[in-house]
Motif scaffolding. Structure first.
Motif, PDB file in Angstrom:
ATOM      1  N   VAL A 127       0.747  -1.202  -0.131  1.00  0.00           N
ATOM      2  CA  VAL A 127      -0.068  -0.247  -0.100  1.00  0.00           C
ATOM      3  C   VAL A 127       0.796   1.178   0.123  1.00  0.00           C
ATOM      4  O   VAL A 127       1.558   1.427   0.952  1.00  0.00           O
ATOM      5  N   ARG A 128       0.848   2.086  -1.096  1.00  0.00           N
ATOM      6  CA  ARG A 128       1.850   3.204  -1.369  1.00  0.00           C
ATOM      7  C   ARG A 128       1.081   4.390  -0.961  1.00  0.00           C
ATOM      8  O   ARG A 128       0.017   4.854  -1.683  1.00  0.00           O
ATOM      9  N   HIS A 129       1.685   5.244  -0.070  1.00  0.00           N
ATOM     10  CA  HIS A 129       0.962   6.465   0.332  1.00  0.00           C
ATOM     11  C   HIS A 129       1.774   7.905  -0.007  1.00  0.00           C
ATOM     12  O   HIS A 129       1.181   8.830  -0.057  1.00  0.00           O
ATOM     13  N   ASN A 130       2.743   7.505  -0.913  1.00  0.00           N
ATOM     14  CA  ASN A 130       3.623   8.615  -1.479  1.00  0.00           C
ATOM     15  C   ASN A 130       4.300   8.276  -2.782  1.00  0.00           C
ATOM     16  O   ASN A 130       4.194   7.083  -3.142  1.00  0.00           O
ATOM     17  N   PHE A 131       4.756   9.191  -3.583  1.00  0.00           N
ATOM     18  CA  PHE A 131       5.431   8.979  -4.725  1.00  0.00           C
ATOM     19  C   PHE A 131       6.642   8.254  -4.653  1.00  0.00           C
ATOM     20  O   PHE A 131       7.370   8.441  -3.519  1.00  0.00           O
ATOM     21  N   ILE A 132       6.782   7.452  -5.615  1.00  0.00           N
ATOM     22  CA  ILE A 132       8.035   6.731  -5.443  1.00  0.00           C
ATOM     23  C   ILE A 132       9.254   7.661  -6.202  1.00  0.00           C
ATOM     24  O   ILE A 132       8.974   8.139  -7.429  1.00  0.00           O
ATOM     25  N   ARG A 133      10.021   7.672  -5.678  1.00  0.00           N
ATOM     26  CA  ARG A 133      11.518   8.462  -6.345  1.00  0.00           C
ATOM     27  C   ARG A 133      12.157   7.324  -7.376  1.00  0.00           C
ATOM     28  O   ARG A 133      13.179   6.685  -6.705  1.00  0.00           O
ATOM     29  N   PHE A 134      11.762   7.289  -8.567  1.00  0.00           N
ATOM     30  CA  PHE A 134      12.494   6.514  -9.418  1.00  0.00           C
ATOM     31  C   PHE A 134      13.965   7.049  -9.679  1.00  0.00           C
ATOM     32  O   PHE A 134      13.990   8.289 -10.426  1.00  0.00           O
ATOM     33  N   ALA A 170       2.278  -9.382  -5.110  1.00  0.00           N
ATOM     34  CA  ALA A 170       0.930  -9.715  -5.743  1.00  0.00           C
ATOM     35  C   ALA A 170       0.267  -8.500  -6.498  1.00  0.00           C
ATOM     36  O   ALA A 170      -0.140  -8.402  -7.499  1.00  0.00           O
ATOM     37  N   GLY A 171       0.632  -7.281  -5.729  1.00  0.00           N
ATOM     38  CA  GLY A 171       0.136  -5.914  -6.365  1.00  0.00           C
ATOM     39  C   GLY A 171       0.364  -4.639  -5.556  1.00  0.00           C
ATOM     40  O   GLY A 171       0.848  -4.903  -4.457  1.00  0.00           O
ATOM     41  N   TYR A 172       0.088  -3.623  -6.110  1.00  0.00           N
ATOM     42  CA  TYR A 172       0.133  -2.178  -5.368  1.00  0.00           C
ATOM     43  C   TYR A 172      -1.305  -1.752  -5.132  1.00  0.00           C
ATOM     44  O   TYR A 172      -2.091  -1.888  -5.876  1.00  0.00           O
ATOM     45  N   VAL A 173      -1.530  -1.140  -4.103  1.00  0.00           N
ATOM     46  CA  VAL A 173      -2.691  -0.329  -3.888  1.00  0.00           C
ATOM     47  C   VAL A 173      -2.016   1.138  -3.347  1.00  0.00           C
ATOM     48  O   VAL A 173      -1.466   1.258  -2.499  1.00  0.00           O
ATOM     49  N   PHE A 174      -2.724   2.000  -4.394  1.00  0.00           N
ATOM     50  CA  PHE A 174      -2.189   3.438  -4.262  1.00  0.00           C
ATOM     51  C   PHE A 174      -3.603   4.212  -3.613  1.00  0.00           C
ATOM     52  O   PHE A 174      -4.465   4.007  -4.053  1.00  0.00           O
ATOM     53  N   VAL A 175      -3.029   5.350  -2.835  1.00  0.00           N
ATOM     54  CA  VAL A 175      -4.254   6.297  -2.213  1.00  0.00           C
ATOM     55  C   VAL A 175      -4.553   7.137  -3.083  1.00  0.00           C
ATOM     56  O   VAL A 175      -5.515   7.884  -3.018  1.00  0.00           O
ATOM     57  N   SER A 176      -4.249   7.396  -4.381  1.00  0.00           N
ATOM     58  CA  SER A 176      -4.633   8.289  -5.311  1.00  0.00           C
ATOM     59  C   SER A 176      -4.369   7.722  -6.789  1.00  0.00           C
ATOM     60  O   SER A 176      -3.471   6.997  -7.124  1.00  0.00           O
TER      61      SER A 176
END
Length: 359
Positions: free
Chosen positions: A109-116, A134-140
């Motif tokens: 569960v990702r709550h912030n932008f990932i710094r690629f 298995a997957g990502y869940v994003f808050v936006s």
């Protein structure tokens, strides 16, 4: 079937005192879930854990780094025999668990932008590190679009589950609102607290029947003191309050006629903006990142984040009572239509069911 296990990284505070937006999100995804009796939350010990939720506290030893804390937590997570794991906000934690329990589906569960990073070695490392998820869940949706643009190779599921709010109680009527303009959140430069504080001196001087309240905390004591000193220049009608239990913060938001969320950076979601809208404060915000997904056209959007722009927006809302009252009515209506916690968590439960069935 074993429980669904939600893992919060070290330094989260899963309780009434000091809870972050991550903690509140996790709490709501248990409290309103059809799986609520089959969920265990794992995290660092909390002074007053949220009631009614199974919570496994992993005490943090003084000076203990995260990796050591995680090594102690892993056997206890495995002993729960989880059927699904959800890890919030910390990729290293998620990767460690996915490697240790490879047969258990894991949602990150990702709550912030990932710094690629641009470097090839970093990208190869990141791709390998998340390959077991298995997957990502994003808050936006903003977070999901950003991830898809940088990681088109990921083959797991990509879902959006917004922060939701329990809106069983109605928002206060516009006539019940007090002449307060409020800003809530972390006192860091990215959130625009200094710009808000600078705007309050001329604003309150021009409107002696209004007052300002800022509630927050920050990591840099020098910056926090600068913000407090700047706000104090507006006089006795400007208050800086330390962070308090979430229910008390919401009490202030329910009183306020206007709320400010002037995020300078790309806001991943903006729970404070949603809370302000839901409880009937006419909202001023920067509209960055996920904020537009919350507000649509139910807020005054700043053209830029400066003290002058915040002051001008507040002047507009103070001077135009019809506009202020319209936003105080339409904001809660939008929040209830799109961000009611029960409906939000029902969508997450469908995602959970999909992964449980796939297992």
């Amino acid at each position: 079937m074993g429980p669904i296990v939600i893992v919060l990284p070290r330094k989260m505070k899963f309780g009434a005192v000091g809870a972050s937006p991550v903690d509140l999100y996790a709490r709501d995804t248990v409290a309103f879930s059809r799986y609520s009796e089959d969920i265990v939350v794992v995290g660092q010990e909390a002074d007053e854990p949220f009631p009614g939720i199974r919570f496994l506290a992993i005490p943090l030893q003084e000076g203990e780094p995260h990796r050591r804390w995680m090594r102690r937590a892993l056997p206890q997570i495995a002993a729960l025999n989880p059927s699904l794991i959800e890890v919030h906000a910390h990729r290293v934690t998620a990767t460690a668990i996915a490697r240790s329990l490879p047969r258990v589906p894991l949602l990150y569960v990702r709550h912030n932008f990932i710094r690629f990073h641009k470097g090839l070695l970093w990208r190869l490392h990141y791709r390998h590190a998340v390959s077991r998820f298995a997957g990502y869940v994003f808050v936006s949706e903003a977070l999901r679009r950003h991830f898809q643009a940088h990681a088109p190779w990921f083959r797991g599921t990509l879902d959006v589950v917004y922060n939701g709010l329990d809106m069983a109680e109605p928002a206060p009527l516009p006539e019940a609102k007090e002449k307060i303009i409020i800003q809530v959140g972390r006192v860091i430069p990215d959130k625009g607290p200094l710009e808000f504080a600078r705007a309050m001196k001329p604003l309150l001087a021009a409107h002696p029947d209004w007052r300002a309240v800022m509630i927050g905390r920050g990591r840099d004591p020098a910056f926090v003191e600068q913000v407090k000193a700047t706000l104090a220049e507006a006089g006795d009608r400007a208050q800086f309050l330390p962070f308090m239990p979430h229910d008390e913060v919401m009490g202030w938001v329910r009183r306020a006629a206007i709320a400010s969320v002037p995020s300078v950076y790309e806001e991943p979601f903006g729970r404070t903006a949603l809370e302000a809208m839901a409880w009937g404060a006419a909202l001023i915000c920067s509209g960055t990142g996920g904020l537009r997904e919350i507000t649509a056209d139910k807020a005054v959007i700043l053209p830029r984040v400066t003290a002058e722009a915040i002051q001008a927006a507040a002047e507009t809302l103070i001077g135009d009572e019809a506009l202020r009252r319209r936003l105080q009515v339409e904001g809660p209506a939008r929040a209830r239509a799109h961000f009611e916690a029960r409906a939000i968590v029902a969508g997450l439960d469908d995602i959970r069911a999909r992964h449980l069935a796939a297992r």
